[in-house]
Structures are given as structure tokens and as C-alpha cells.
Design a protein around this motif. Structure first.
Motif, PDB file in Angstrom:
ATOM      1  N   LEU A   1       3.700 -10.823   6.078  1.00 37.43           N
ATOM      2  CA  LEU A   1       3.622  -9.415   5.704  1.00 37.43           C
ATOM      3  C   LEU A   1       3.677  -9.314   4.183  1.00 37.43           C
ATOM      4  O   LEU A   1       4.565  -9.874   3.552  1.00 37.43           O
ATOM      5  CB  LEU A   1       4.778  -8.639   6.325  1.00 37.43           C
ATOM      6  CG  LEU A   1       4.854  -7.129   6.084  1.00 37.43           C
ATOM      7  CD1 LEU A   1       5.630  -6.454   7.217  1.00 37.43           C
ATOM      8  CD2 LEU A   1       5.536  -6.789   4.739  1.00 37.43           C
ATOM      9  N   SER A   2       2.716  -8.620   3.619  1.00 37.91           N
ATOM     10  CA  SER A   2       2.745  -8.349   2.182  1.00 37.91           C
ATOM     11  C   SER A   2       2.540  -6.861   1.973  1.00 37.91           C
ATOM     12  O   SER A   2       1.905  -6.175   2.788  1.00 37.91           O
ATOM     13  CB  SER A   2       1.655  -9.143   1.451  1.00 37.91           C
ATOM     14  OG  SER A   2       0.368  -8.781   1.903  1.00 37.91           O
ATOM     15  N   GLY A   3       3.095  -6.361   0.878  1.00 34.56           N
ATOM     16  CA  GLY A   3       2.957  -4.942   0.587  1.00 34.56           C
ATOM     17  C   GLY A   3       3.386  -4.650  -0.834  1.00 34.56           C
ATOM     18  O   GLY A   3       3.876  -5.527  -1.549  1.00 34.56           O
ATOM     19  N   THR A   4       3.193  -3.404  -1.236  1.00 34.71           N
ATOM     20  CA  THR A   4       3.466  -2.971  -2.604  1.00 34.71           C
ATOM     21  C   THR A   4       4.555  -1.911  -2.588  1.00 34.71           C
ATOM     22  O   THR A   4       4.478  -0.933  -1.829  1.00 34.71           O
ATOM     23  CB  THR A   4       2.190  -2.401  -3.243  1.00 34.71           C
ATOM     24  OG1 THR A   4       1.176  -3.407  -3.233  1.00 34.71           O
ATOM     25  CG2 THR A   4       2.443  -1.949  -4.670  1.00 34.71           C
ATOM     26  N   LYS A   5       5.549  -2.093  -3.441  1.00 29.59           N
ATOM     27  CA  LYS A   5       6.648  -1.128  -3.487  1.00 29.59           C
ATOM     28  C   LYS A   5       6.139   0.233  -3.947  1.00 29.59           C
ATOM     29  O   LYS A   5       5.496   0.361  -4.990  1.00 29.59           O
ATOM     30  CB  LYS A   5       7.735  -1.616  -4.450  1.00 29.59           C
ATOM     31  CG  LYS A   5       8.968  -0.714  -4.463  1.00 29.59           C
ATOM     32  CD  LYS A   5      10.088  -1.320  -5.269  1.00 29.59           C
ATOM     33  CE  LYS A   5      11.332  -0.442  -5.241  1.00 29.59           C
ATOM     34  NZ  LYS A   5      12.463  -1.062  -5.965  1.00 29.59           N
ATOM     35  N   GLY A   6       6.448   1.249  -3.151  1.00 24.31           N
ATOM     36  CA  GLY A   6       6.076   2.613  -3.495  1.00 24.31           C
ATOM     37  C   GLY A   6       4.658   3.007  -3.136  1.00 24.31           C
ATOM     38  O   GLY A   6       4.270   4.155  -3.325  1.00 24.31           O
ATOM     39  N   SER A   7       3.880   2.069  -2.598  1.00 24.34           N
ATOM     40  CA  SER A   7       2.487   2.394  -2.231  1.00 24.34           C
ATOM     41  C   SER A   7       2.449   3.295  -1.000  1.00 24.34           C
ATOM     42  O   SER A   7       3.313   3.221  -0.126  1.00 24.34           O
ATOM     43  CB  SER A   7       1.709   1.111  -1.950  1.00 24.34           C
ATOM     44  OG  SER A   7       0.434   1.404  -1.405  1.00 24.34           O
ATOM     45  N   ARG A   8       1.413   4.123  -0.946  1.00 24.22           N
ATOM     46  CA  ARG A   8       1.164   4.937   0.243  1.00 24.22           C
ATOM     47  C   ARG A   8      -0.080   4.458   0.988  1.00 24.22           C
ATOM     48  O   ARG A   8      -0.633   5.166   1.831  1.00 24.22           O
ATOM     49  CB  ARG A   8       0.989   6.414  -0.152  1.00 24.22           C
ATOM     50  CG  ARG A   8       2.252   7.038  -0.751  1.00 24.22           C
ATOM     51  CD  ARG A   8       2.032   8.496  -1.105  1.00 24.22           C
ATOM     52  NE  ARG A   8       3.242   9.129  -1.620  1.00 24.22           N
ATOM     53  CZ  ARG A   8       4.178   9.695  -0.866  1.00 24.22           C
ATOM     54  NH1 ARG A   8       4.032   9.714   0.445  1.00 24.22           N
ATOM     55  NH2 ARG A   8       5.243  10.238  -1.423  1.00 24.22           N
ATOM     56  N   GLY A   9      -0.535   3.269   0.651  1.00 23.80           N
ATOM     57  CA  GLY A   9      -1.733   2.726   1.278  1.00 23.80           C
ATOM     58  C   GLY A   9      -1.547   2.455   2.761  1.00 23.80           C
ATOM     59  O   GLY A   9      -0.417   2.282   3.239  1.00 23.80           O
TER      60      GLY A   9
END
Length: 246
Positions: free
Chosen positions: A206-214
Motif C-alpha cells: 500500500l502506498s499513498g500521499t499524506k493529505g491527498s484526496r486522490g
């Protein structure tokens, strides 16, 4: 210190001294490191680093970054320091429990200071399953009750806004992890790891960006073994450091 072995990863590009028994670096560490496109100047924190395999493999891809290794077991933390030296990585090793906020601050791990956090959390919580009698393996595999939530909160708290979070975990913990990360990490990309093409997933990346709304995306899976029981071409290339998942 317990008996150790000298091993190599990524086709010999990374050398690691690690305990002969207990938790040892393997495919999970390879896949996690392969999922981080670290750039020059980035601050990278490897949480639950053990002997440093994940961070060191990421450093083999990009040495012009700052690497911080967080490991609560003092013997493993010392091996991590040795491994950094052996691989020419000027890594900082914090021998602390990441769940301890005061210890994090005391080690200089300020909130919102990392561009990347990479983590392979202990898979179980106390009471979920029989824990190994081996002290090192038990520490690597088990958290206190509610520990996964605290672990992920600590990890995402270290990230700068728009910082990148990458983790690997057991496939059966996916719902828990998504629920715990929904308020802090967005633009999530999931990749499932299967032991063979006709078998259920055993891990997810799992990867993601802090604060993203994607939105959430599901990426092509990794299949580790072919019908002959040997690594697939992709798995072999990943283990040799000749392919990446980014």
C-alpha cells in the motif's frame, strides 16, 4: 548478541549481517524497498527497520538521500548501524519504540519531517494468534492490543504534508489498514502479492500521499512463483534489484 549470518540482497549490491534465527530479511523487504521511488535529498524513515534491509535497499537505488532507521531492539539496532557502515550509507539509527512519542522526540524524529516512511509492521497483535517462543521473532511479529493503529498513526505523523507512505502487510489485514489510514493518507495504490497465479494473495503493498484526496487505485499484482515453483521473471528481477514497482 545471538549468532548471525552475513547475507546479500539485490544480487550482492546490499550486504546485511542479521540473526541466524528469528526474523530475517526476505521477499517482504525486497518488495517494500522496490515500491519507493526515493529521490535525491529526500528524508526516508524506515520504521521497524530490524537490521536495516529495507532502507539499505532503497539507498542502493538512491544514495543521495537521508536515511533514518527506527528499531526498538538494541541488538538489531546495533546490527543496523554496522550494516549502514558496511554499505557506505550514512544512516541514522534510532534505537527506540516508535510507539513512544517522547522517545521519538528525544531521538530527533520530529513530526512532519520525512518525505518517505517505509514500514513492515509486526503482523499480529497480542491475543490474535500464538506468538513464537523466539524472542526476536515474537518482537518482530507482534504488537500490543491496538498497536497497529498506534503504529500507523506514528508513521503518518512523521510524514511531511504530501509525503509518501509505503507499507507491506498480510492480505487479511487490508480492511483494518485502510480504515486506519483513511483520514491521513489518500491517493492510495494497492498491489497484491500472490505466491502463485492461481493462489490467493498473501500480502498487499500500500502506498499513498499524506493529505491527498486522490482516489484508490488497484495496480497489477506481483506473482512470486511460476508453475515450476521457481521465481517468476518479475520476482527474480525484483530480488536482483533489476526491476522496481514504481
Amino acid at each position: 548478541m545471538a549468532e548471525t549470518t552475513d547475507d546479500s540482497l539485490l544480487g550482492g549490491r546490499v550486504a546485511v549481517t542479521q540473526p541466524a534465527k528469528g526474523h530475517r530479511a526476505g521477499t517482504d523487504a525486497v518488495l517494500l524497498a522496490a515500491s519507493a521511488a526515493v529521490g535525491p535529498g529526500d528524508v526516508v524513515v524506515d520504521v521497524g527497520a530490524s537490521t536495516g534491509a529495507v532502507g539499505l535497499m532503497a539507498a542502493a537505488r538512491e544514495k543521495n538521500a537521508r536515511f533514518v532507521f527506527v528499531e526498538r531492539d538494541p541488538d538489531l539496532a546495533e546490527l543496523c548501524r554496522r550494516n549502514c557502515h558496511a554499505n557506505g550509507v550514512e544512516g541514522e539509527v534510532a534505537a527506540i519504540d516508535v510507539l513512544d512519542k517522547a522517545a521519538r522526540l528525544g531521538a530527533g524524529l520530529a513530526a512532519e519531517s520525512a518525505d518517505w516512511v517505509l514500514t513492515n509492521p509486526p503482523f499480529l497483535e497480542e491475543g490474535q494468534a500464538r506468538i513464537s517462543p523466539d524472542r526476536g521473532r515474537a518482537a518482530a511479529h507482534a504488537l500490543p492490543v491496538g498497536g497497529l493503529e498506534a503504529w500507523l498513526k506514528a508513521c503518518t505523523g512523521l510524514l511531511k504534508p504530501k509525503g509518501r507512505f509505503v507499507m507491506i502487510h498480510r492480505a487479511d489485514r487490508l480492511a483494518d489498514c485502510l480504515n486506519l489510514l483513511v483520514r491521513s493518507v489518500g491517493g492510495v495504490a494497492l498491489r497484491f502479492v500472490h505466491p502463485a497465479a492461481d493462489q490467493p494473495a498473501i500480502r498487499f503493498l500500500l502506498s499513498g500521499t499524506k493529505g491527498s484526496r486522490g482516489p484508490l487505485a488497484v495496480l497489477p499484482p506481483v506473482v512470486l512463483n511460476g508453475p515450476d515453483g521457481r521465481f517468476t521473471a518479475q520476482a527474480e528481477a525484483l530480488h536482483r534489484g533489476e526491476a522496481f514497482l514504481t
